[in-house]
Scaffold this motif. Structure first.
Motif, short mmCIF file in Angstrom:
data_model
loop_
_atom_site.label_atom_id
_atom_site.label_comp_id
_atom_site.label_asym_id
_atom_site.label_seq_id
_atom_site.Cartn_x
_atom_site.Cartn_y
_atom_site.Cartn_z
N PHE A 124 0.83 -1.20 0.00
CA PHE A 124 0.00 0.00 0.00
C PHE A 124 0.87 1.26 0.00
O PHE A 124 0.52 2.26 -0.62
CB PHE A 124 -0.96 0.01 1.19
CG PHE A 124 -2.04 -1.03 1.09
CD1 PHE A 124 -2.80 -1.17 -0.07
CD2 PHE A 124 -2.31 -1.86 2.15
CE1 PHE A 124 -3.80 -2.12 -0.17
CE2 PHE A 124 -3.31 -2.82 2.07
CZ PHE A 124 -4.05 -2.95 0.91
N ASN A 125 1.99 1.20 0.70
CA ASN A 125 2.91 2.33 0.67
C ASN A 125 3.48 2.49 -0.74
O ASN A 125 3.61 3.60 -1.25
CB ASN A 125 4.04 2.14 1.69
CG ASN A 125 4.87 3.38 1.87
OD1 ASN A 125 4.42 4.50 1.64
ND2 ASN A 125 6.12 3.20 2.25
N PHE A 126 3.77 1.37 -1.40
CA PHE A 126 4.25 1.42 -2.78
C PHE A 126 3.20 2.04 -3.69
O PHE A 126 3.52 2.88 -4.54
CB PHE A 126 4.63 0.01 -3.26
CG PHE A 126 5.07 -0.04 -4.69
CD1 PHE A 126 6.33 0.42 -5.05
CD2 PHE A 126 4.23 -0.53 -5.66
CE1 PHE A 126 6.74 0.38 -6.38
CE2 PHE A 126 4.62 -0.57 -6.99
CZ PHE A 126 5.88 -0.11 -7.35
N ARG A 127 1.95 1.65 -3.51
CA ARG A 127 0.86 2.24 -4.31
C ARG A 127 0.77 3.74 -4.07
O ARG A 127 0.59 4.52 -5.00
CB ARG A 127 -0.48 1.58 -3.98
CG ARG A 127 -0.61 0.18 -4.49
CD ARG A 127 -1.96 -0.39 -4.12
NE ARG A 127 -1.98 -1.82 -4.35
CZ ARG A 127 -2.93 -2.61 -3.90
NH1 ARG A 127 -3.94 -2.13 -3.20
NH2 ARG A 127 -2.88 -3.90 -4.14
N LYS A 128 0.88 4.12 -2.80
CA LYS A 128 0.83 5.54 -2.45
C LYS A 128 1.95 6.30 -3.16
O LYS A 128 1.71 7.35 -3.78
CB LYS A 128 0.96 5.71 -0.93
CG LYS A 128 1.03 7.15 -0.46
CD LYS A 128 1.28 7.22 1.04
CE LYS A 128 2.71 7.31 1.37
NZ LYS A 128 3.27 8.62 1.62
N VAL A 129 3.15 5.75 -3.12
CA VAL A 129 4.29 6.39 -3.75
C VAL A 129 4.10 6.43 -5.28
O VAL A 129 4.43 7.43 -5.92
CB VAL A 129 5.61 5.68 -3.35
CG1 VAL A 129 6.78 6.17 -4.17
CG2 VAL A 129 5.87 5.87 -1.87
N MET A 130 3.57 5.39 -5.85
CA MET A 130 3.34 5.37 -7.30
C MET A 130 2.28 6.40 -7.70
O MET A 130 2.42 7.07 -8.74
CB MET A 130 2.95 3.97 -7.77
CG MET A 130 4.08 2.95 -7.65
SD MET A 130 5.65 3.48 -8.39
CE MET A 130 5.20 3.54 -10.10
N ILE A 131 1.24 6.53 -6.91
CA ILE A 131 0.22 7.56 -7.18
C ILE A 131 0.86 8.94 -7.11
O ILE A 131 0.62 9.79 -7.97
CB ILE A 131 -0.95 7.43 -6.18
CG1 ILE A 131 -1.74 6.16 -6.44
CG2 ILE A 131 -1.86 8.66 -6.22
CD1 ILE A 131 -2.72 5.79 -5.33
N MET A 132 1.69 9.15 -6.10
CA MET A 132 2.38 10.43 -5.96
C MET A 132 3.31 10.69 -7.15
O MET A 132 3.36 11.81 -7.68
CB MET A 132 3.18 10.47 -4.65
CG MET A 132 2.34 10.51 -3.41
SD MET A 132 3.31 10.36 -1.89
CE MET A 132 4.21 11.90 -1.91
#
Length: 173
Positions: A124-132
């Protein structure tokens, strides 16, 4: 695209803002094992307390620094850039003021990522970073190609950080 002068101009306020990353990394390194320990023990209330404590205190510590940066932007930019960028100081100070706002948001974004990692949800942190990252790239392209503005590129930094905070809270909930 904005040329080497544009890159150099943008780098000066960015380097000033990056200075805040040093203490933030120290707080992050301290918070992560504490949050992970609470998570492994199943103490989500304790983890929340650490999360809110660290993100709140560090944000409060960054507010006066951001205010000082906002007020003394011209002097700070001149100190780092020197007389060579004398004509660009108003633009660079404006960019640095935008980064001062970013500095206040940065701890919350960072600690949402640490919280996601500590509860064993790195995907989920990876997804957050990818969205950013996607928001950053799209926003930077808009800032450069449509507005031809370094200030818009700096505003995108604030925007993608807000997106990261919202995504982080969404995934944490």
């Amino acid at each position: 695209i904005l040329g080497s002068v544009g890159v150099a101009q943008y780098a000066i306020p960015l380097k000033l803002a990056d200075l805040l990353g040093i203490p933030l990394r120290s707080f992050s390194i301290t918070a992560f094992p504490k949050m992970a320990k609470k998570s492994l023990a199943g103490d989500m209330e304790g983890l929340k307390k650490i999360f809110y404590g660290y993100s709140g205190v560090v944000t409060l510590l960054f507010i006066p620094v951001a205010i000082l940066g906002f007020l003394f932007a011209e002097k700070l930019v001149w100190l780092l850039g020197g007389n060579e960028y004398k004509d660009s100081i108003p633009l660079l100070a404006s960019i640095f003021r935008i980064f001062s706002v970013y500095a206040v948001l940065l701890p919350i974004d960072r600690f949402t990522g640490i919280a996601l990692d500590s509860i064993n949800k790195p995907r989920f942190n990876f997804r957050k970073v990818m969205i950013m990252a996607l928001a950053n790239v799209v926003g930077d392209l808009i800032g450069v190609f449509i507005f031809d503005s370094l200030e818009v590129v700096a505003l995108v930094t604030v925007l993608f950080t807000l997106i990261g905070i919202v995504a982080g809270y969404y995934y944490l909930n």
